[in-house]
Design a protein around this motif. Structure first.
Motif, short mmCIF file in Angstrom:
data_model
loop_
_atom_site.label_atom_id
_atom_site.label_comp_id
_atom_site.label_asym_id
_atom_site.label_seq_id
_atom_site.Cartn_x
_atom_site.Cartn_y
_atom_site.Cartn_z
N ASP A 218 2.37 1.28 -2.29
CA ASP A 218 3.30 1.62 -3.52
C ASP A 218 3.40 3.01 -3.65
O ASP A 218 2.43 4.03 -3.53
CB ASP A 218 2.92 0.68 -4.52
CG ASP A 218 3.05 -0.71 -4.38
OD1 ASP A 218 4.09 -1.12 -3.66
OD2 ASP A 218 2.06 -1.59 -4.64
N ARG A 219 4.52 3.19 -4.57
CA ARG A 219 4.69 4.81 -5.07
C ARG A 219 4.23 4.55 -6.51
O ARG A 219 4.95 3.80 -7.40
CB ARG A 219 5.96 5.43 -4.82
CG ARG A 219 5.98 5.73 -3.29
CD ARG A 219 7.29 6.52 -3.04
NE ARG A 219 8.36 5.96 -3.05
CZ ARG A 219 8.60 5.32 -1.97
NH1 ARG A 219 7.93 5.31 -0.72
NH2 ARG A 219 9.95 4.55 -1.98
N ALA B 263 2.92 1.43 6.60
CA ALA B 263 2.65 3.29 6.82
C ALA B 263 3.40 3.60 5.44
O ALA B 263 3.31 4.88 5.49
CB ALA B 263 3.60 3.61 8.03
N ALA B 264 3.83 3.01 4.35
CA ALA B 264 4.46 3.44 3.26
C ALA B 264 3.43 4.41 2.64
O ALA B 264 2.22 4.11 2.63
CB ALA B 264 5.21 2.61 2.57
N GLY B 265 3.74 5.54 2.20
CA GLY B 265 2.89 6.46 1.47
C GLY B 265 1.94 7.50 2.22
O GLY B 265 1.17 8.27 1.72
N ARG B 266 2.38 7.46 3.51
CA ARG B 266 1.54 8.50 4.26
C ARG B 266 2.49 9.12 5.21
O ARG B 266 3.69 8.78 5.62
CB ARG B 266 1.07 7.68 5.43
CG ARG B 266 -0.14 6.59 5.29
CD ARG B 266 -0.83 5.86 6.16
NE ARG B 266 -1.34 4.62 5.65
CZ ARG B 266 -1.31 3.64 6.61
NH1 ARG B 266 -1.07 3.48 7.82
NH2 ARG B 266 -1.62 2.26 6.04
N ALA C 149 9.05 14.27 -0.08
CA ALA C 149 9.63 12.99 0.35
C ALA C 149 8.78 12.84 1.51
O ALA C 149 8.23 11.39 1.58
CB ALA C 149 10.86 13.11 0.69
N ALA C 150 8.47 13.76 2.32
CA ALA C 150 7.79 13.40 3.68
C ALA C 150 6.31 12.98 3.41
O ALA C 150 5.45 11.93 3.85
CB ALA C 150 7.73 14.35 4.73
N SER C 151 5.53 13.66 2.28
CA SER C 151 4.21 13.46 1.80
C SER C 151 3.99 12.30 1.13
O SER C 151 3.12 11.61 1.17
CB SER C 151 3.69 14.62 0.95
OG SER C 151 4.29 14.59 -0.20
N ALA C 152 5.27 11.60 0.71
CA ALA C 152 5.20 10.19 -0.16
C ALA C 152 5.44 9.14 0.80
O ALA C 152 5.58 7.90 0.54
CB ALA C 152 6.24 10.34 -1.21
#
Length: 522
Positions: free
Chosen positions: A77-78, A501-504, A276-279
């Motif tokens: 999650d963000r 993979a979200a968040g990586r 965005a990419a880092s998140a």
């Protein structure tokens, strides 16, 4: 817990606004319930990443607030605040190092009596009730990324000069009832959700942010085009919002980012792309593509090194300029490596003209790119998305000019005609060369410019932020062009959610040829 947004509090009573203005698509849960959530979920269950707003009373190391952010990130999650933000808030030295950036924004306090030498400012999601201090509040939220902040302002006795003494997180119970309207408004702005009693609605498949600059005289997409794209997205079940530079602090509240603003490395567009990419958010253009495409010297080396035909190219500095006098065939084209829109592209018909133009350009850049001039009545533009041609167009030269765009000395520009061509009617060698060139950059969205001559097809450059406008590049595919672009971003988002993979970060490695520049932007 299927809500898109989730507010986490230590006790439900801490979020007193539920009774008076409950969100339509936001759940409010206790920290204990949130921490126990994963134990109740089926093993390996896939779900879309959510946006977590952690409003715990405090974020001390190993506290409930700390664990909520830590577990949110582990679940993909963000979360606001992130663990990194919490650790920064806990380290006094890290906090103090950022305060000078806020001092210059302190203003509008002339009416405060001289006998008052300290003030406490409460900031909710970057908003404050005093308009004169709005810039300070917004910058504080951008730096510290904590939902509720208390900024302590101080000044020496009898002095008129205020400075920021400290920034701390704020307990939600400390939001004064007189500021309830401000809090609800700030939360609404942050989540872009209407907070009022309403029946639950189906959550969109994806929340997409499109970064644009409505004041740019030469944008890659007009505001009209972006609004049309947003309408198409909503018909696909994708919620689209046009954002601007000042929305940087809200970026991770979205699922994906599409940059429709002219990009550059020392620029906020690159900063957005990296965040965005880092998140773990799908992003077009990704930071690696921006770095590769926006420097023509890097592009020239990359294309030539992989056998992709380009006009004969030389890199010229002040020391090497004189050696080229007998080596060049005129006319030649000179380019500032990081220029755009033909603005920093000039033509020289002899050595004297070349020397004058080169010396002028070398004031901006240590290196100037020099290429043999190739005249064609039009340039091919092949839009490539994920390794496949998306659209093809002929960009015709401006009448009585050698470029597709002619800049006026007093501002403004004239563009040549854009003629869309069906992919299947495009010469095979043009498509093949364009796809080869784009593959060297990545798997994003690129515009490859080519010249077709009797000697062959030559790549002029690869653009990471290609033009896309209603009535121009979409003349053949129409709305299907936008559906394919938005559908690609949605596919990336779904793939990341399914794989956990979200968040990586998942961007291509930044080009090793530019490590110093990358480090400067970190």
């Amino acid at each position: 817990m299927s809500s898109d947004h989730l507010v986490v509090v230590e006790k439900l009573s801490d979020f007193r606004w539920t009774g008076q203005a409950a969100p339509a698509d936001t759940d409010v849960v206790t920290a204990e319930a949130f921490i126990a959530e994963m134990q109740q979920a089926p093993s390996g269950a896939a779900r879309r990443p959510r946006k977590i707003i952690n409003l715990c009373r405090e974020y001390g190391y190993l506290s409930l607030g700390y664990y909520c952010s830590l577990l949110a990130e582990a679940r993909g999650d963000r979360v606001t605040p992130s663990v990194e933000t919490i650790l920064d808030l806990l380290q006094r030295h890290a906090r103090q190092a950022l305060l000078p950036q806020l001092d210059r924004l302190v203003g509008g306090l002339d009416a405060v009596p001289r006998s008052v030498d300290s003030l406490a400012l409460h900031v909710y999601f970057g908003h404050v009730d005093d308009a004169a201090l709005s810039q300070l509040a917004r910058k504080a939220f951008e730096l510290f990324r904590c939902p509720l902040l208390e900024i302590q302002l101080e000044r020496a006795a009898g002095s008129a000069q205020w400075h920021v003494a400290s920034v701390e997180s704020l307990d939600p119970r400390d939001v004064d009832t007189s500021r309830d309207t401000l809090f609800i408004s700030a939360l609404t702005e942050f989540t872009r959700r209407r907070w009022h009693p309403a029946r639950p609605v189906t959550a969109p498949k994806m929340d997409l942010a499109i970064l644009h600059d409505p004041d740019d005289p030469l944008p890659p997409s007009s505001t009209r085009t972006l609004r049309h794209m947003a309408d198409i997205g909503r018909a696909m079940g994708i919620e689209v919002e046009l954002i601007r530079r000042h929305d940087y602090s809200r970026l991770t509240q979205f699922d994906a980012l599409l940059i429709r603003e002219t990009t550059a490395v020392p620029h906020h567009t690159f900063k957005f792309a990296r965040k965005a990419a880092s998140a773990g958010m799908p992003v077009i253009d990704d930071p690696g593509s921006i770095m590769r495409c926006t420097n023509k010297a890097y592009l020239a080396e990359l294309l030539q090194g992989h056998g992709v035909a380009t006009p004969r190219t030389r890199l010229v500095s002040r020391r090497t300029m004189a050696r080229l006098e007998r080596d060049m065939r005129y006319p030649v084209v000179l380019k500032v490596p990081d220029g755009s829109f033909s603005r920093d592209v000039k033509k020289a018909d002899d050595f004297a003209q070349f020397q004058a133009l080169a010396l002028s350009m070398l004031k901006e850049s240590e290196i100037v790119l020099v290429q043999d001039f190739m005249y064609t009545p039009f340039d091919w533009r092949v839009g490539v998305l994920d390794g496949q041609p998306l659209f093809v167009a002929r960009y015709h030269m401006v009448r009585d000019h050698w470029q597709i765009m002619q800049h006026a000395a007093v501002g403004g520009a004239t563009e040549g005609r854009t003629e869309a061509v069906a992919v299947q009617r495009t010469p095979h060698r043009v498509l093949e060369t364009a796809i080869r060139a784009a593959a060297l950059i990545g798997d994003g969205f690129y515009g490859v410019d080519l010249k077709e001559t009797p000697e062959g097809v030559f790549v002029i450059e690869v653009n990471d932020n290609p033009n896309l406008d209603v009535g121009a590049e979409d003349q053949v595919l129409g709305d299907e062009l936008y559906r394919r672009l938005l559908g690609h971003l949605h596919s990336l988002f779904e793939a990341r959610g399914a794989s956990g993979a979200a968040g990586r970060p998942d961007a291509k490695a930044l080009p090793t040829a530019l490590p110093i520049l990358a480090a400067q932007q970190a």
